[in-house]
Design a protein around this motif. Structure first.
Motif, PDB file in Angstrom:
ATOM      1  N   GLU A   1     -20.709 -80.151  -1.181  1.00 50.11           N
ATOM      2  CA  GLU A   1     -19.281 -80.250  -0.834  1.00 50.11           C
ATOM      3  C   GLU A   1     -19.097 -81.522  -0.029  1.00 50.11           C
ATOM      4  O   GLU A   1     -19.424 -81.579   1.151  1.00 50.11           O
ATOM      5  CB  GLU A   1     -18.859 -78.993  -0.055  1.00 50.11           C
ATOM      6  CG  GLU A   1     -17.398 -78.983   0.353  1.00 50.11           C
ATOM      7  CD  GLU A   1     -17.171 -79.681   1.687  1.00 50.11           C
ATOM      8  OE1 GLU A   1     -16.505 -80.746   1.660  1.00 50.11           O
ATOM      9  OE2 GLU A   1     -17.646 -79.205   2.730  1.00 50.11           O
TER      10      GLU A   1
ATOM     11  N   THR B   1     -16.090 -83.346   0.194  1.00 44.89           N
ATOM     12  CA  THR B   1     -14.657 -83.602   0.159  1.00 44.89           C
ATOM     13  C   THR B   1     -14.180 -84.108   1.514  1.00 44.89           C
ATOM     14  O   THR B   1     -14.893 -84.048   2.517  1.00 44.89           O
ATOM     15  CB  THR B   1     -13.888 -82.335  -0.223  1.00 44.89           C
ATOM     16  OG1 THR B   1     -14.049 -81.340   0.811  1.00 44.89           O
ATOM     17  CG2 THR B   1     -14.415 -81.761  -1.537  1.00 44.89           C
TER      18      THR B   1
ATOM     19  N   SER C   1      -9.880 -78.420   0.203  1.00 43.68           N
ATOM     20  CA  SER C   1     -10.989 -78.463  -0.756  1.00 43.68           C
ATOM     21  C   SER C   1     -12.247 -77.819  -0.191  1.00 43.68           C
ATOM     22  O   SER C   1     -12.996 -77.158  -0.909  1.00 43.68           O
ATOM     23  CB  SER C   1     -11.271 -79.911  -1.158  1.00 43.68           C
ATOM     24  OG  SER C   1     -10.178 -80.471  -1.853  1.00 43.68           O
ATOM     25  N   LYS C   2     -12.488 -78.010   1.094  1.00 45.70           N
ATOM     26  CA  LYS C   2     -13.671 -77.416   1.722  1.00 45.70           C
ATOM     27  C   LYS C   2     -13.614 -75.886   1.651  1.00 45.70           C
ATOM     28  O   LYS C   2     -14.616 -75.229   1.328  1.00 45.70           O
ATOM     29  CB  LYS C   2     -13.800 -77.892   3.167  1.00 45.70           C
ATOM     30  CG  LYS C   2     -14.147 -79.364   3.293  1.00 45.70           C
ATOM     31  CD  LYS C   2     -14.267 -79.812   4.737  1.00 45.70           C
ATOM     32  CE  LYS C   2     -14.529 -81.305   4.834  1.00 45.70           C
ATOM     33  NZ  LYS C   2     -15.791 -81.742   4.196  1.00 45.70           N
TER      34      LYS C   2
ATOM     35  N   VAL D   1     -14.146 -74.794  -2.084  1.00 46.21           N
ATOM     36  CA  VAL D   1     -15.550 -74.816  -2.486  1.00 46.21           C
ATOM     37  C   VAL D   1     -16.278 -73.620  -1.885  1.00 46.21           C
ATOM     38  O   VAL D   1     -17.052 -72.936  -2.561  1.00 46.21           O
ATOM     39  CB  VAL D   1     -16.218 -76.136  -2.055  1.00 46.21           C
ATOM     40  CG1 VAL D   1     -17.733 -76.059  -2.259  1.00 46.21           C
ATOM     41  CG2 VAL D   1     -15.647 -77.311  -2.848  1.00 46.21           C
ATOM     42  N   ASN D   2     -16.043 -73.360  -0.612  1.00 50.81           N
ATOM     43  CA  ASN D   2     -16.686 -72.215   0.030  1.00 50.81           C
ATOM     44  C   ASN D   2     -16.367 -70.916  -0.694  1.00 50.81           C
ATOM     45  O   ASN D   2     -17.258 -70.144  -1.058  1.00 50.81           O
ATOM     46  CB  ASN D   2     -16.231 -72.119   1.482  1.00 50.81           C
ATOM     47  CG  ASN D   2     -16.770 -70.884   2.184  1.00 50.81           C
ATOM     48  OD1 ASN D   2     -17.903 -70.851   2.652  1.00 50.81           O
ATOM     49  ND2 ASN D   2     -15.959 -69.828   2.249  1.00 50.81           N
TER      50      ASN D   2
ATOM     51  N   HIS E   1     -22.212 -78.102   3.214  1.00 57.21           N
ATOM     52  CA  HIS E   1     -21.002 -78.684   3.788  1.00 57.21           C
ATOM     53  C   HIS E   1     -21.389 -79.818   4.718  1.00 57.21           C
ATOM     54  O   HIS E   1     -22.405 -79.741   5.420  1.00 57.21           O
ATOM     55  CB  HIS E   1     -20.222 -77.642   4.593  1.00 57.21           C
ATOM     56  CG  HIS E   1     -19.433 -78.245   5.718  1.00 57.21           C
ATOM     57  ND1 HIS E   1     -18.241 -78.913   5.512  1.00 57.21           N
ATOM     58  CD2 HIS E   1     -19.688 -78.314   7.058  1.00 57.21           C
ATOM     59  CE1 HIS E   1     -17.789 -79.371   6.683  1.00 57.21           C
ATOM     60  NE2 HIS E   1     -18.635 -79.017   7.627  1.00 57.21           N
TER      61      HIS E   1
END
Length: 263
Positions: free
Chosen positions: A131, A133, A138-139, A142-143, A155
């Motif tokens: 990840e 970003t 977005s974070k 993705v999570n 991350h």
């Protein structure tokens, strides 16, 4: 699921000789890397070094996701791109750089932003996600996608001379939402485009993300699970913060970590 490992060719044994010398890798581990698939979401200051080192290590397929084009202000930290790439789509510039470094690495590219409508389909085929970003929406996406699919991811974030990284392995430790809960409101936090970022900080944090991906694929212990690694580059100090799992987390709880994954 990961691809099927195979015997290495003589050329591969020579290219990856320094990897193979490591007892934690050997020929069997290098074979795993050649069969592995890693997705890099974002091709900026974090995604550039992460993708570069993953390709150099021999990861068989690297997926890349980004909808932006290269600008002059990117070049101070985004090492996949050069001055001659300004104006090009980042996925095209990145794919060309990766292929020049390692023509045997397959590159699968999506010129798009990750969103609710496409995240699951893009993420699902991969063994690990980087990840990389630059925004909280977005974070969190993705999570949430990785946790629900049972896919580990790394991350990282950078701001000024400061960086942080953690790895999420669903069912084995806290997720991003366990720690940060909800997407913060716009205007309540600083961003690199307003406050700046030291390019080398992004480089180090991206390299850490690539290392976490390689360790996950190889089954090497010591992932940053339940641990937030922070780096103050200007003072050259590292700090590790232990992170608890939030049993009230709506993503971990809805996934049912005790009952397996959706994969």
């Amino acid at each position: 699921m990961p691809g099927i490992p195979r015997d290495l060719s003589q050329t591969e044994k020579e290219i990856y000789h320094r990897n193979i010398l490591l007892p934690e890798i050997g020929e069997s581990g290098q074979s795993k890397l050649l069969a592995a698939r890693v997705l890099v979401v974002g091709l900026g200051g974090l995604g550039s070094p992460a993708a570069f080192y993953l390709a150099a290590a021999g990861v068989g397929e690297i997926g890349i996701v980004d909808a932006d084009s290269v600008s002059l202000s990117n070049l101070q930290r985004q090492i996949l791109h050069g001055r001659g790439d300004v104006g090009k789509d980042k996925i095209d510039s990145a794919a060309g750089t990766i292929s020049r470094l390692n023509p045997d690495t397959r590159v699968r590219a999506w010129k798009t932003f990750l969103g609710n409508e496409n995240a699951r389909d893009i993420v699902a085929p991969y063994d690990f996600v980087v990840e990389a970003t630059d925004n909280f929406e977005s974070k969190f996406l993705v999570n949430d996608t990785c946790v629900r699919l049972g896919i580990p991811f790394s991350h990282a974030g950078v701001l000024g001379g400061y960086g942080q990284a953690m790895t999420i392995v669903p069912g084995e430790g806290p997720c991003f939402r366990c720690i940060f809960e909800e997407v913060p409101r716009p205007g309540t936090y600083d961003t690199p485009d307003r406050t700046g970022v030291l390019g080398s900080v992004a480089g180090v944090m991206g390299a850490i993300q690539a290392t976490e991906a390689l360790k996950s694929i190889l089954g090497i212990d010591g992932l940053l699970v339940g641990r937030l690694l922070t780096w103050d580059a200007l003072r050259m100090t590292f700090r590790e913060v232990r992170l608890p799992t939030d049993r009230r987390c709506k993503v971990c709880d809805s996934r049912g970590t005790a009952s397996g994954t959706e994969r």
